[in-house]
Design an enzyme around this catalytic site. Structure first.
Site, PDB file in Angstrom:
ATOM      1  N   CYS A   1      -7.490  -1.000   1.111  1.00 45.29           N
ATOM      2  CA  CYS A   1      -6.518  -1.499   2.076  1.00 45.29           C
ATOM      3  C   CYS A   1      -7.211  -1.658   3.430  1.00 45.29           C
ATOM      4  O   CYS A   1      -7.810  -0.716   3.941  1.00 45.29           O
ATOM      5  CB  CYS A   1      -5.360  -0.510   2.193  1.00 45.29           C
ATOM      6  SG  CYS A   1      -4.186  -0.922   3.503  1.00 45.29           S
TER       7      CYS A   1
ATOM      8  N   CYS B   1      -5.553   0.896   6.171  1.00 39.28           N
ATOM      9  CA  CYS B   1      -5.678   2.363   6.159  1.00 39.28           C
ATOM     10  C   CYS B   1      -6.826   2.866   5.298  1.00 39.28           C
ATOM     11  O   CYS B   1      -6.993   4.073   5.150  1.00 39.28           O
ATOM     12  CB  CYS B   1      -4.369   3.009   5.715  1.00 39.28           C
ATOM     13  SG  CYS B   1      -4.110   2.986   3.926  1.00 39.28           S
TER      14      CYS B   1
ATOM     15  N   CYS C   1      -8.436  -5.666 -10.061  1.00 39.89           N
ATOM     16  CA  CYS C   1      -8.016  -4.633 -11.007  1.00 39.89           C
ATOM     17  C   CYS C   1      -7.593  -3.420 -10.178  1.00 39.89           C
ATOM     18  O   CYS C   1      -8.429  -2.717  -9.608  1.00 39.89           O
ATOM     19  CB  CYS C   1      -9.196  -4.303 -11.916  1.00 39.89           C
ATOM     20  SG  CYS C   1      -8.812  -3.110 -13.201  1.00 39.89           S
TER      21      CYS C   1
ATOM     22  N   CYS D   1       0.861  -1.185   0.000  1.00 40.00           N
ATOM     23  CA  CYS D   1       0.000   0.000   0.000  1.00 40.00           C
ATOM     24  C   CYS D   1       0.899   1.237   0.000  1.00 40.00           C
ATOM     25  O   CYS D   1       1.785   1.364   0.862  1.00 40.00           O
ATOM     26  CB  CYS D   1      -0.885  -0.001   1.233  1.00 40.00           C
ATOM     27  SG  CYS D   1      -1.883   1.489   1.398  1.00 40.00           S
TER      28      CYS D   1
ATOM     29  N   CYS E   1       0.230   3.178   3.574  1.00 38.19           N
ATOM     30  CA  CYS E   1       0.599   2.668   4.905  1.00 38.19           C
ATOM     31  C   CYS E   1       1.637   1.555   4.875  1.00 38.19           C
ATOM     32  O   CYS E   1       2.104   1.119   5.928  1.00 38.19           O
ATOM     33  CB  CYS E   1      -0.637   2.190   5.654  1.00 38.19           C
ATOM     34  SG  CYS E   1      -1.281   0.616   5.056  1.00 38.19           S
TER      35      CYS E   1
HETATM   36 FE    FE Z   1      -2.918   1.081   3.428  1.00 33.98          FE
END
Ligand code: FE
Length: 139
Positions: A100, A103, A123, A51, A54
């Site tokens: 995510c 976060c 995707c 990510c 984060c």
């Molecule tokens: Fe994240």
């Protein structure tokens, strides 16, 4: 949709300062990069996609495949718990949004036209990812 924030949620001012405008727009405002423009659309190195907000481990190069869509596509998340899905009814469509779990960054959408064995196609916007090469690769 998850709205709870925990200690791992990055500070908004820090994200605005650190991310590119596109990375911020995609992850925090549910934007979409233009097809075939993202850094990882045709990226084939071995490693982990984290990510960009984060740092959570989200996808592995081992489940990445070329869907022809112009966005990085994966048939499975690295760990199911690391991503969260929910119904997205924006833009006159019913889609399943992927974010995510740590976060809440918007990542992309998941569709049921992926390859075997999962049949799923995650995707994902390149702009929401930060690639970490596998240190063992290429040795
Ligand atoms: Fe994240």
């Amino acid at each position: 949709m998850a709205t709870d924030k925990d200690a791992t949620t990055p500070d908004d001012a820090e994200l605005r300062a650190r991310l590119t405008p596109l990375q911020y727009q995609v992850t925090r405002e549910k934007g979409t990069e233009r097809a075939f423009t993202g850094a990882y659309a045709h990226h084939k190195e071995a490693g982990v996609y984290r990510c960009v907000c984060c740092g959570a481990d989200l996808f592995s190069s081992t489940t990445k495949y070329d869907s022809g869509s112009g966005w990085p596509s994966f048939w499975l998340p690295l760990a199911g718990d690391n991503v969260r899905t929910h119904v997205d009814r924006s833009h006159g469509m019913v889609r399943t949004e992927v974010s995510c779990a740590q976060c809440d960054a918007h990542l992309g959408h998941v569709f049921d036209d992926g390859p075997r064995p999962s049949g799923q196609r995650f995707c994902i916007n390149s702009a929401s990812l930060a690639f970490e090469p596998d240190p063992a690769a290429g040795k």
